[in-house]
Design a protein around this motif. Structure first.
Motif, PDB file in Angstrom:
ATOM      1  N   LEU A  49      36.166 -31.049 -64.218  1.00 14.90           N
ATOM      2  CA  LEU A  49      35.753 -30.531 -65.525  1.00 14.90           C
ATOM      3  C   LEU A  49      34.245 -30.294 -65.574  1.00 14.90           C
ATOM      4  O   LEU A  49      33.784 -29.238 -66.016  1.00 14.90           O
ATOM      5  N   ILE A  50      33.467 -31.245 -65.096  1.00 11.34           N
ATOM      6  CA  ILE A  50      32.003 -31.130 -65.122  1.00 11.34           C
ATOM      7  C   ILE A  50      31.537 -29.995 -64.219  1.00 11.34           C
ATOM      8  O   ILE A  50      30.706 -29.161 -64.624  1.00 11.34           O
ATOM      9  N   HIS A  53      32.327 -26.634 -65.712  1.00 10.72           N
ATOM     10  CA  HIS A  53      31.490 -26.329 -66.868  1.00 10.72           C
ATOM     11  C   HIS A  53      30.061 -25.960 -66.454  1.00 10.72           C
ATOM     12  O   HIS A  53      29.420 -25.133 -67.111  1.00 10.72           O
ATOM     13  N   LEU A  56      30.312 -22.429 -65.534  1.00 10.92           N
ATOM     14  CA  LEU A  56      30.355 -21.605 -66.745  1.00 10.92           C
ATOM     15  C   LEU A  56      28.961 -21.410 -67.333  1.00 10.92           C
ATOM     16  O   LEU A  56      28.572 -20.297 -67.685  1.00 10.92           O
ATOM     17  N   LEU A  57      28.198 -22.489 -67.426  1.00 11.28           N
ATOM     18  CA  LEU A  57      26.855 -22.409 -67.999  1.00 11.28           C
ATOM     19  C   LEU A  57      25.962 -21.468 -67.190  1.00 11.28           C
ATOM     20  O   LEU A  57      25.297 -20.587 -67.753  1.00 11.28           O
ATOM     21  N   ILE A  93      36.374 -17.666 -68.943  1.00 15.48           N
ATOM     22  CA  ILE A  93      36.189 -18.472 -70.150  1.00 15.48           C
ATOM     23  C   ILE A  93      37.543 -18.989 -70.635  1.00 15.48           C
ATOM     24  O   ILE A  93      37.674 -20.156 -71.023  1.00 15.48           O
ATOM     25  N   ILE A  96      38.574 -21.810 -68.223  1.00 20.52           N
ATOM     26  CA  ILE A  96      37.832 -23.054 -68.464  1.00 20.52           C
ATOM     27  C   ILE A  96      38.260 -23.685 -69.787  1.00 20.52           C
ATOM     28  O   ILE A  96      38.310 -24.915 -69.903  1.00 20.52           O
ATOM     29  N   ALA A  97      38.627 -22.878 -70.763  1.00 24.89           N
ATOM     30  CA  ALA A  97      39.170 -23.425 -72.007  1.00 24.89           C
ATOM     31  C   ALA A  97      40.488 -24.147 -71.735  1.00 24.89           C
ATOM     32  O   ALA A  97      40.726 -25.239 -72.270  1.00 24.89           O
ATOM     33  N   THR A 100      39.707 -27.450 -70.118  1.00 21.87           N
ATOM     34  CA  THR A 100      39.179 -28.363 -71.131  1.00 21.87           C
ATOM     35  C   THR A 100      40.295 -28.889 -72.030  1.00 21.87           C
ATOM     36  O   THR A 100      40.313 -30.077 -72.387  1.00 21.87           O
ATOM     37  N   TRP A 103      42.131 -31.551 -70.145  1.00 21.66           N
ATOM     38  CA  TRP A 103      41.378 -32.814 -70.156  1.00 21.66           C
ATOM     39  C   TRP A 103      41.543 -33.532 -71.497  1.00 21.66           C
ATOM     40  O   TRP A 103      41.790 -34.736 -71.552  1.00 21.66           O
TER      41      TRP A 103
END
Length: 141
Positions: A49-50, A53, A56-57, A93, A96-97, A100, A103
């Motif tokens: 997850l980290i 993300h 993504l950033l 996106i 990744i949603a 998330t 999780w």
């Protein structure tokens, strides 16, 4: 600055994909072998997850400074530009949603089987979506 961000995004993608593949394989094997969900499994999910993300950033930063990102949205007739300026960011996106959501949902579940199933479904769908929209011709060049 753009060059560094672009190279970081491309390089970090290898790490992100590797970690996500390891997580998905771990969760599927846990689901099929009916093992107990451990803190190590939780950490694998959290690390994935980290890492995803962070990707993504960096990708969002790159999207707004790159000539292939937001600036080229008006040129949708070009297949390569459409991939980099619309399809790649939008689908990733969404992926990744989903990761998330997977999780977040696992925290409410009690049984190991349901945790493995939730992780397998959401992380697996996220991985498939990410793989479907990687600009392979640019990435491997």
């Amino acid at each position: 600055m753009y060059y560094f961000i672009q190279k970081f995004h491309s390089g970090w993608a290898y790490i992100a994909l590797l970690v996500l593949v390891v997580a998905v394989v771990t969760f599927f094997s846990g689901m099929f072998s009916k093992t107990e969900f451990t803190s190590a499994n939780r950490k694998i999910g959290l690390i994935a997850l980290i890492v995803i993300h962070i990707q993504l950033l960096v990708g969002l930063i790159l999207y707004f400074v790159s000539p292939l990102g937001f600036a080229s949205l008006g040129q949708m007739s070009d297949k390569a530009l459409r991939l980099t300026s619309l399809e790649h960011p939008l689908i990733n996106i969404i992926a990744i949603a989903l990761i998330t959501i997977g999780w977040s949902r696992h925290k409410k579940l009690v049984t190991s089987a349901s945790k493995f199933k939730t992780f397998s479904i959401f992380y697996g769908l996220g991985l498939l979506l990410i793989l479907s929209r990687i600009p392979w011709s640019m990435w491997l060049a």
